[in-house]
Design an enzyme around this catalytic site. Structure first.
Site, mmCIF file in Angstrom:
data_model
loop_
_atom_site.group_PDB
_atom_site.id
_atom_site.type_symbol
_atom_site.label_atom_id
_atom_site.label_comp_id
_atom_site.label_asym_id
_atom_site.label_seq_id
_atom_site.Cartn_x
_atom_site.Cartn_y
_atom_site.Cartn_z
ATOM 1 N N LYS A 153 40.159 45.759 -51.580
ATOM 2 C CA LYS A 153 40.226 46.925 -52.741
ATOM 3 C C LYS A 153 40.550 48.417 -52.898
ATOM 4 O O LYS A 153 41.040 49.299 -53.045
ATOM 5 C CB LYS A 153 38.707 46.895 -53.408
ATOM 6 N N THR B 60 37.293 52.423 -57.196
ATOM 7 C CA THR B 60 37.948 52.261 -56.478
ATOM 8 C C THR B 60 39.835 53.104 -56.925
ATOM 9 O O THR B 60 40.502 53.713 -56.375
ATOM 10 C CB THR B 60 38.057 51.504 -55.050
#
Ligand SMILES: NC(=O)c1ccc[n+]([C@@H]2O[C@H](COP(=O)([O-])OP(=O)(O)OC[C@H]3O[C@@H](n4cnc5c(N)ncnc54)[C@H](O)[C@@H]3O)[C@@H](O)[C@H]2O)c1
Ligand SMILES: O=P(O)(O)OC[C@H](O)CO
Length: 308
Positions: free
Chosen positions: A172, A229
């Site tokens: 991520k 994120t």
């Protein structure tokens, strides 16, 4: 902060004498957490032996690329019976190892767990509601650790899928750099959503090839952390991408784990013939081999295919 808020005797080892003194006297960590009031129960020290003596559980919160070195220095001090919970999100450069694989080499006789999921340190320190996942191959230990770590505002789910949790956390960060770069360069929210969605397809493919469970990738440590994120400038990886996209100076920035993970993740995908064009583009971009415009043009003009 989360363990202390849950009423556990919490000791923090740090190398910085000034930070330790301020934390113990003022219950704040100004450099990393601004003026947030931390639980008074946290006791910090630069004496690793004193901090680790008799510890029931150890949380390893060291950047991924420093994990091997950091734990190697501490390994004789970590009690044999204490599970080591890895909080770093990354793949080791050079070896391509996940953090649990690194630690299995450094501390071969310890129980290893990984804590991951959408959780900005400042949100947790403020006591804002947060939900994460803890993984350990031993289901009973995973459940015990989830119970230990959970608190009034911190909810911890458990799983035995250590690999799945680690892969989601590591990748991520790479995808957040892509999302930030697209926004920073002015490509807009539609491009950002496309990158995150197709990046998630890459994550699912890699996880499947590595034997992770699809439910883990769909969960907090996968999709959950990816959403967080890739959408918030509070993320250091997303902000790194933003700065890259805007052509800003990239020196002296806070830790962005995706910068080190991108090239090794791209290399692993190439080696195992896993299609991951966005991860490869981030690696090429960071290496200065292509521009953002070239990366986007190449991605959009790839041969058409079914959406899988
Ligand atoms: N900050 C967050 O919101 C957050 C949330 C979840 C997970 N994480 C993960 O936790 C890991 C660490 O991130 P962070 O935010 O604490 O990074 P950071 O850069 O803010 O702090 C890392 C700390 O580790 C210390 N350190 C570095 N090398 C060391 C070594 N060899 N031995 C001992 N200490 C060493 C540094 O001095 C620093 O104090 C990363 O993998 C990150 O992805 C961070
Ligand atoms: O600031 P980042 O990009 O390292 O993200 C922090 C955490 O991993 C978010 O869950």
């Amino acid at each position: 902060a989360m363990t202390a808020s849950s009423g556990h005797d919490t000791r923090l080892y740090a190398r910085d004498h000034e930070m330790v003194a301020i934390l113990n006297a003022q219950h704040q960590n100004p450099h990393y957490l601004g003026d947030i009031e931390l639980p008074k129960g946290i006791r910090a020290s630069t004496d690793a032996a004193a901090v680790l003596d008799g510890a029931d559980t150890v949380l390893a919160v060291i950047p991924a690329q420093a994990m091997r070195d950091g734990l190697s220095k501490l390994k004789t001090l970590i009690p044999q019976s204490a599970p080591v919970i890895l909080c770093a999100k990354g793949i080791e450069r050079g070896t391509g190892r996940l953090m649990s694989e690194v630690v299995a080499e450094v501390l071969p006789d310890h129980t290893i767990a990984a804590l991951s999921g959408p959780s900005f340190a400042t949100d947790v320190a403020r006591g804002l509601p947060t939900a994460v996942t803890i993984a350990c191959a031993d289901a009973t230990i995973a459940e015990e650790l989830a119970a230990i770590l959970s608190g009034p505002a911190f909810r911890c789910y458990s799983t035995t899928d250590l690999k799945g949790v680690e892969i989601g956390g590591a990748l991520k960060n790479v995808l957040a750099i892509a999302a930030g770069a697209a926004i920073g360069r002015g490509y807009g929210a539609s491009a950002q959503a496309a990158l995150v969605t197709r990046g998630f397809a890459e994550l699912r493919r890699i996880a499947q090839a590595m034997g992770a469970k699809p439910e883990t990738i769909m969960g907090l440590s996968g999709l959950g952390d990816l959403m967080l994120t890739c959408s918030s400038p509070q993320s250091r990886n997303y902000s790194y991408g933003l700065a890259l996209g805007r052509g800003e100076d990239l020196s002296n920035r806070p830790l962005a784990e995706g910068v080190a993970t991108a090239p090794i993740a791209a290399e692993l995908c190439e080696r195992h013939a896993i299609a991951a064009p966005i991860i490869a583009a981030v690696a090429a971009l960071l290496a200065g081999k292509i521009t953002i415009n070239e990366a986007v043009t190449a991605l959009i003009n790839r041969p058409l295919k079914s959406e899988d």
